[in-house]
Design an enzyme around this catalytic site. Structure first.
Site, PDB file in Angstrom:
ATOM      1  N   GLN A 161       0.836  -1.210   0.000  1.00  0.00           N
ATOM      2  CA  GLN A 161       0.000   0.000   0.000  1.00  0.00           C
ATOM      3  C   GLN A 161       0.867   1.254   0.000  1.00  0.00           C
ATOM      4  O   GLN A 161       0.581   2.208  -0.716  1.00  0.00           O
ATOM      5  CB  GLN A 161      -0.941  -0.011   1.205  1.00  0.00           C
ATOM      6  CG  GLN A 161      -2.005  -1.097   1.089  1.00  0.00           C
ATOM      7  CD  GLN A 161      -2.941  -1.143   2.275  1.00  0.00           C
ATOM      8  OE1 GLN A 161      -2.769  -0.411   3.248  1.00  0.00           O
ATOM      9  NE2 GLN A 161      -3.937  -2.017   2.197  1.00  0.00           N
ATOM     10  N   ASP A 311      -2.259 -11.600   4.158  1.00  0.00           N
ATOM     11  CA  ASP A 311      -3.682 -11.616   4.523  1.00  0.00           C
ATOM     12  C   ASP A 311      -4.192 -13.023   4.845  1.00  0.00           C
ATOM     13  O   ASP A 311      -5.355 -13.187   5.222  1.00  0.00           O
ATOM     14  CB  ASP A 311      -4.516 -11.023   3.385  1.00  0.00           C
ATOM     15  CG  ASP A 311      -4.252  -9.532   3.210  1.00  0.00           C
ATOM     16  OD1 ASP A 311      -3.853  -8.882   4.188  1.00  0.00           O
ATOM     17  OD2 ASP A 311      -4.443  -9.032   2.081  1.00  0.00           O
ATOM     18  N   ARG A 390     -11.714 -11.034   7.566  1.00  0.00           N
ATOM     19  CA  ARG A 390     -10.936 -12.282   7.510  1.00  0.00           C
ATOM     20  C   ARG A 390     -11.034 -13.075   8.820  1.00  0.00           C
ATOM     21  O   ARG A 390     -10.868 -14.297   8.813  1.00  0.00           O
ATOM     22  CB  ARG A 390      -9.489 -12.002   7.113  1.00  0.00           C
ATOM     23  CG  ARG A 390      -9.423 -11.369   5.712  1.00  0.00           C
ATOM     24  CD  ARG A 390      -8.106 -11.539   5.003  1.00  0.00           C
ATOM     25  NE  ARG A 390      -8.002 -10.582   3.910  1.00  0.00           N
ATOM     26  CZ  ARG A 390      -8.577 -10.712   2.707  1.00  0.00           C
ATOM     27  NH1 ARG A 390      -9.287 -11.785   2.416  1.00  0.00           N
ATOM     28  NH2 ARG A 390      -8.457  -9.778   1.786  1.00  0.00           N
TER      29      ARG A 390
HETATM   30  C1  S3P Z   1      -2.801  -4.564  -0.099  1.00  0.00           C
HETATM   31  C2  S3P Z   1      -1.632  -4.664   0.593  1.00  0.00           C
HETATM   32  C3  S3P Z   1      -1.521  -5.309   1.916  1.00  0.00           C
HETATM   33  C4  S3P Z   1      -2.720  -6.194   2.212  1.00  0.00           C
HETATM   34  C5  S3P Z   1      -4.012  -5.518   1.874  1.00  0.00           C
HETATM   35  C6  S3P Z   1      -4.057  -5.151   0.406  1.00  0.00           C
HETATM   36  C7  S3P Z   1      -2.801  -3.873  -1.397  1.00  0.00           C
HETATM   37  O1  S3P Z   1      -1.436  -4.311   2.900  1.00  0.00           O
HETATM   38  O2  S3P Z   1      -2.725  -6.560   3.574  1.00  0.00           O
HETATM   39  O3  S3P Z   1      -5.106  -6.366   2.143  1.00  0.00           O
HETATM   40  O4  S3P Z   1      -3.800  -3.989  -2.155  1.00  0.00           O
HETATM   41  O5  S3P Z   1      -1.815  -3.202  -1.710  1.00  0.00           O
HETATM   42  P1  S3P Z   1      -0.046  -3.658   3.388  1.00  0.00           P
HETATM   43  O6  S3P Z   1       0.479  -2.821   2.290  1.00  0.00           O
HETATM   44  O7  S3P Z   1      -0.432  -2.847   4.593  1.00  0.00           O
HETATM   45  O8  S3P Z   1       0.819  -4.823   3.735  1.00  0.00           O
END
Ligand code: S3P
Length: 438
Positions: A161, A311, A390
């Site tokens: 993210q 996840d 989840r």
């Molecule tokens: C995601 C990145 C992950 C994941 C989330 C979706 C994404 O989060 O846990 O469900 O779509 O980039 P983080 O970047 O906080 O690890």
């Protein structure tokens, strides 16, 4: 399997920045993705759902062009969706607009400093709410800056993210922005940005992955087929492994290596997971998975695999609770800042269902039953799902593998990522295996 959540968010966002019409099929129509769609509409994109053709719905997006996002009239409501919040904060950072971001109780506890810090270096300005332990949280105001400043930024946490927020901010920033990724995370943004014609390339620097993007990009509209979500498939894979007699084919499962480590770990535990008809969908590897019930052995999970299954730990913990021997996980501090504190939530939930669980600072150690069903939740007791989809779905799977069943307090969070979960579980025979609505 319904469309991948991460890829669905990105297809809407990049479609909203391309000039012309992007068409998307297989989009996940969960609440999180719909929150992204609503926010992009509020910033000027046209996004429509068309069901007139054959097959599923087609989504049509008329983008505003990179740099063309408009000042929204009201706050951008992100609901439960961290991906919406953090990626859209990236998009806004390099536009001359001011946006308020709000979210539900779960999202309003999650740390936003991880995106605020680098986006501030690019020139965006934030006023956030103070959270626990000095964290910056929603609701917050962001004032974007145009022109923004390109930066080179080394990710202090393994987070797709944060990486994606920076790449999205970089699209409307003159010059080259570099994101240095010591630990690889899901690469959907990189794949899709390239697909839309962005000038993005990967460099190696002292063994670390560096993603470079030249800004002031022009994105070309695309036709996108969203592959099925491996994070949603995970619940069915574990259910089939745990419920005696199961032999299940799960169709359309995305197997991008930056996402698929759960299947590696379950195979290491002895699970029978076969890939059928491997193919490519929307620039991502996909297959159908045939999963058969069988005994699982406890293992020590390699923490290096964590980013590629971040996840999936809640449902892996359920598999561990039924395995023979001890399963130990570590390096999972990030799980404490997901939709809930997933280490605490799953430790409490599994204990309530009769599993033997030790909660540690950075993981769980679980003593499995050796294949015997869990006792299930005591009469009158309910698992606290803590606004976390989840946790709800993982404990539904635990219910299938229990004597008395598992009762959860709130199934509504499931709609954030997997509205069809209950119907698909019924169709797969879950109703016979013991899943019941009270
Ligand atoms: C995601 C990145 C992950 C994941 C989330 C979706 C994404 O989060 O846990 O469900 O779509 O980039 P983080 O970047 O906080 O690890």
């Amino acid at each position: 399997m319904p469309g991948d959540k991460s890829i669905s968010h990105r297809s809407l966002m990049l479609g909203a920045l391309a000039v012309g019409e992007t068409r998307v099929t297989g989009l996940l129509e969960g609440e999180d993705v719909l929150a992204t769609a609503a926010a992009l509409r509020a910033m000027g994109a046209t996004i429509e759902r068309d069901t007139s053709g054959d097959g599923g719905a087609e989504w049509r997006i008329h983008g505003v062009g990179v740099g063309g996002l408009l000042q929204p009239a009201g706050a951008l409501e992100m609901g439960n969706s961290g991906t919406s919040a953090r990626l859209l904060m990236g998009l806004v950072a390099s536009h001359p607009i001011t946006c308020a971001f709000t979210g539900d109780a779960s999202l309003s506890r999650r740390p936003m400093g991880r995106v605020i810090e680098p986006l501030s270096l690019m020139g965006a300005d934030f006023t956030a709410s103070p959270g626990a332990n000095g964290a910056a949280t929603l609701p917050l105001m962001e004032r974007g800056l145009n022109p923004a400043v390109p930066i080179a930024y080394r990710l202090p946490v393994a987070s797709a993210q944060v990486k994606s927020a920076l790449l999205l901010a970089a699209l409307n920033t003159a010059g080259i922005t570099r994101v240095i990724e010591p630990v690889p995370t899901r690469d959907h943004s990189e794949r899709m940005l390239r697909g839309f014609g962005a000038d993005l390339w990967i460099e190696e620097q002292k063994g670390e992955r560096v993603i470079a993007l030249r800004g002031e990009a022009e994105l070309r509209p695309q036709t996108i087929v969203v592959p099925g979500d491996p994070s949603s498939a995970a619940f069915f894979v574990v259910a089939a492994l745990l419920v005696p007699g199961s032999d299940l084919v799960i169709e359309n499962v995305g197997l991008n290596p930056t996402r698929a480590a759960l299947f590696t770990v379950l195979r290491q535990m002895g699970g029978s997971i076969e890939e059928l008809d491997p193919r490519e969908v929307g620039g991502e590897p996909v297959a159908d998975l045939r999963v058969r019930h069988g005994a699982l052995e406890g293992i020590t999970v390699d923490p290096a695999l964590a980013p590629a299954m971040i996840d999936e730990f809640p449902v892996l913990f359920v598999a561990a609770a039924l395995a023979r021997g001890r399963t130990v996980t570590s390096g999972l501090e990030e799980l404490r800042v997901k939709e809930s504190d997933r280490l605490a939530a799953m430790a409490a939930a599994l204990r309530l269902a009769g599993a033997r669980v030790e909660e540690r600072a950075d993981g769980l150690a679980i003593e499995g039953t050796g294949g015997d069903p869990l006792p299930g939740t005591p009469s009158g007791a309910e698992v606290a799902t803590r606004l976390d989809h989840r946790i709800a779905m993982s404990m539904a799977v635990a219910g299938l593998a229990s004597h008395a069943g598992v009762t959860i307090d709130d199934a509504t969070p499931i709609a954030t990522s997997f509205p069809a979960f209950e119907a698909l579980l019924d169709a797969a025979g879950g109703a016979d295996a013991g899943a019941r609505r009270p």
